[in-house]
Write a protein that holds these residues in place. Structure first.
Motif, short mmCIF file in Angstrom:
data_model
loop_
_atom_site.label_atom_id
_atom_site.label_comp_id
_atom_site.label_asym_id
_atom_site.label_seq_id
_atom_site.Cartn_x
_atom_site.Cartn_y
_atom_site.Cartn_z
N THR A 5 0.84 -1.20 0.00
CA THR A 5 0.00 0.00 0.00
C THR A 5 0.87 1.25 0.00
OG1 THR A 5 -1.82 -1.13 1.14
CG2 THR A 5 -1.76 1.28 1.27
N ALA A 6 1.95 1.23 0.79
CA ALA A 6 2.87 2.37 0.83
C ALA A 6 3.49 2.61 -0.55
CB ALA A 6 3.96 2.12 1.87
N ILE A 7 3.88 1.52 -1.21
CA ILE A 7 4.46 1.63 -2.55
C ILE A 7 3.44 2.20 -3.53
CG2 ILE A 7 5.24 0.27 -4.54
CD1 ILE A 7 6.70 -1.56 -2.60
N ALA A 8 2.21 1.68 -3.46
CA ALA A 8 1.17 2.06 -4.42
C ALA A 8 0.74 3.52 -4.27
CB ALA A 8 -0.03 1.14 -4.27
N HIS A 9 0.90 4.08 -3.07
CA HIS A 9 0.48 5.46 -2.82
C HIS A 9 1.58 6.47 -3.11
CE1 HIS A 9 -3.00 4.20 0.09
NE2 HIS A 9 -3.25 3.96 -1.17
N ASN A 64 13.02 6.21 1.37
CA ASN A 64 12.96 6.59 -0.04
C ASN A 64 11.54 6.97 -0.43
OD1 ASN A 64 12.95 6.14 -3.10
ND2 ASN A 64 15.13 5.92 -2.59
N ILE A 65 10.56 6.18 0.04
CA ILE A 65 9.15 6.47 -0.23
C ILE A 65 8.77 7.82 0.36
CG2 ILE A 65 6.79 5.77 0.37
CD1 ILE A 65 7.76 2.85 0.09
N GLU A 82 7.46 11.20 -1.69
CA GLU A 82 6.20 11.88 -1.37
C GLU A 82 6.44 13.35 -1.06
OE1 GLU A 82 4.92 9.34 1.78
OE2 GLU A 82 3.62 8.14 0.46
N ALA A 83 7.54 13.64 -0.37
CA ALA A 83 7.86 15.03 -0.05
C ALA A 83 8.24 15.80 -1.31
CB ALA A 83 9.01 15.08 0.96
N LEU A 84 8.97 15.14 -2.21
CA LEU A 84 9.31 15.77 -3.48
C LEU A 84 8.05 16.15 -4.25
CD1 LEU A 84 12.26 13.80 -5.15
CD2 LEU A 84 12.22 16.22 -4.53
N LYS A 85 7.12 15.21 -4.28
CA LYS A 85 5.88 15.45 -5.03
C LYS A 85 5.09 16.61 -4.43
CE LYS A 85 1.61 13.20 -6.55
NZ LYS A 85 0.82 11.94 -6.53
N SER A 86 4.96 16.61 -3.10
CA SER A 86 4.17 17.66 -2.45
C SER A 86 4.82 19.02 -2.58
CB SER A 86 3.95 17.32 -0.97
OG SER A 86 5.19 17.31 -0.27
N SER A 87 6.15 19.05 -2.72
CA SER A 87 6.86 20.33 -2.83
C SER A 87 6.89 20.84 -4.25
CB SER A 87 8.30 20.18 -2.32
OG SER A 87 9.06 19.39 -3.22
N ALA A 100 15.51 13.63 6.66
CA ALA A 100 15.77 15.02 7.01
C ALA A 100 15.47 15.93 5.81
CB ALA A 100 17.22 15.19 7.44
N ILE A 101 15.87 15.47 4.61
CA ILE A 101 15.58 16.24 3.39
C ILE A 101 14.07 16.32 3.18
CG2 ILE A 101 15.84 16.31 0.89
CD1 ILE A 101 18.54 14.84 1.29
N ALA A 102 13.40 15.18 3.40
CA ALA A 102 11.94 15.15 3.23
C ALA A 102 11.27 16.13 4.18
CB ALA A 102 11.43 13.73 3.47
N GLN A 103 11.75 16.18 5.41
CA GLN A 103 11.17 17.09 6.40
C GLN A 103 11.39 18.55 5.97
OE1 GLN A 103 9.23 16.54 9.04
NE2 GLN A 103 9.09 18.77 9.19
#
Length: 224
Positions: A103-107, A183-184, A188-193, A213-216
């Motif tokens: 589910t995590a991968i698919a989202h 990595n997931i 997700e953070a890349l996409k939202s940014s 840390a980068i994601a945050q």
């Protein structure tokens, strides 16, 4: 797996699909080239690769002609694949944990930034000679699938998503889980940014802690 839908390809039909893919690769031919030589429509051909319906005898004869071989050769290769399937590697899983990970991968976005698409996954697997239907996919995500799962299926899902196969194949490998989930989270953070998705390919061997840390940081920028 759930009961097969009326008209859906069975085990032997999927062996034929895999035989066609094997012989097509051996002939150095693409799916599009084979479609053009047989006169089939793309939708008709790919529906059969996915297992939504079986190739009929005339289809196999036309495919054999396009490949420069005999229908009996397609059947022979399919029979050898079927025999191999009897000992096809399977891995013992914990369905609920496997479902959580899938589910995590698919989202999450794929490694190239594109959305994870179930139809695209099914087609990608079919081209590898691996069958997957929506009923099985749904049960895997829900954690209600079989304890024993095909290794090639989990490898195919991982490769489509761009996640290390160990994440799905070895649920006890905590290090692999840490790397994959960081990595997931990063994707997700890349996409939202709105950052360039190609950045997901450029992280290399960055540690899970650094990725998080980068994601945050990306999420903090997005929130401003």
């Amino acid at each position: 797996m759930g009961r097969r839908s009326l008209g859906e390809a069975g085990g032997w039909s999927m062996d034929l699909v895999r035989a066609v893919s094997t012989l097509r690769d051996a002939a150095g031919m693409t799916n599009q080239e084979l479609i053009e030589r047989t006169g089939m429509s793309s939708s008709y051909y790919y529906a059969r690769l996915r297992g939504s319906a079986p190739f009929d005898a005339n289809d196999i004869e036309n495919i054999a002609l396009a490949l420069g071989t005999h229908p009996h050769e397609i059947s022979r290769v399919a029979a050898s694949i079927g025999a191999a399937d009897e000992i096809e590697p399977r891995v013992q899983t914990r369905p609920r944990e496997l479902g959580r990970r899938m589910t995590a991968i698919a989202h999450a976005p794929r490694v190239d930034g594109s959305a994870f698409d179930v139809d695209g996954l099914i087609q990608d697997l079919a081209e590898r000679g691996v069958s997957l239907d929506l009923a099985e996919w749904t049960s895997l995500l829900a954690g209600t699938g079989d304890v024993s799962v095909r290794v090639r299926l989990l490898e195919g899902v991982s490769e489509y998503a761009g996640i290390t196969p160990t994440y799905l194949l070895d649920l006890d490998d905590d290090e692999a889980a840490e790397v994959a989930e960081a990595n997931i989270e990063f994707r997700e953070a890349l996409k939202s940014s709105g950052a360039d998705s190609i950045s997901a390919r450029a992280v290399g061997d960055v540690s899970p802690a650094a990725l998080r840390a980068i994601a945050q940081s990306l999420r903090s920028i997005s929130a401003q």
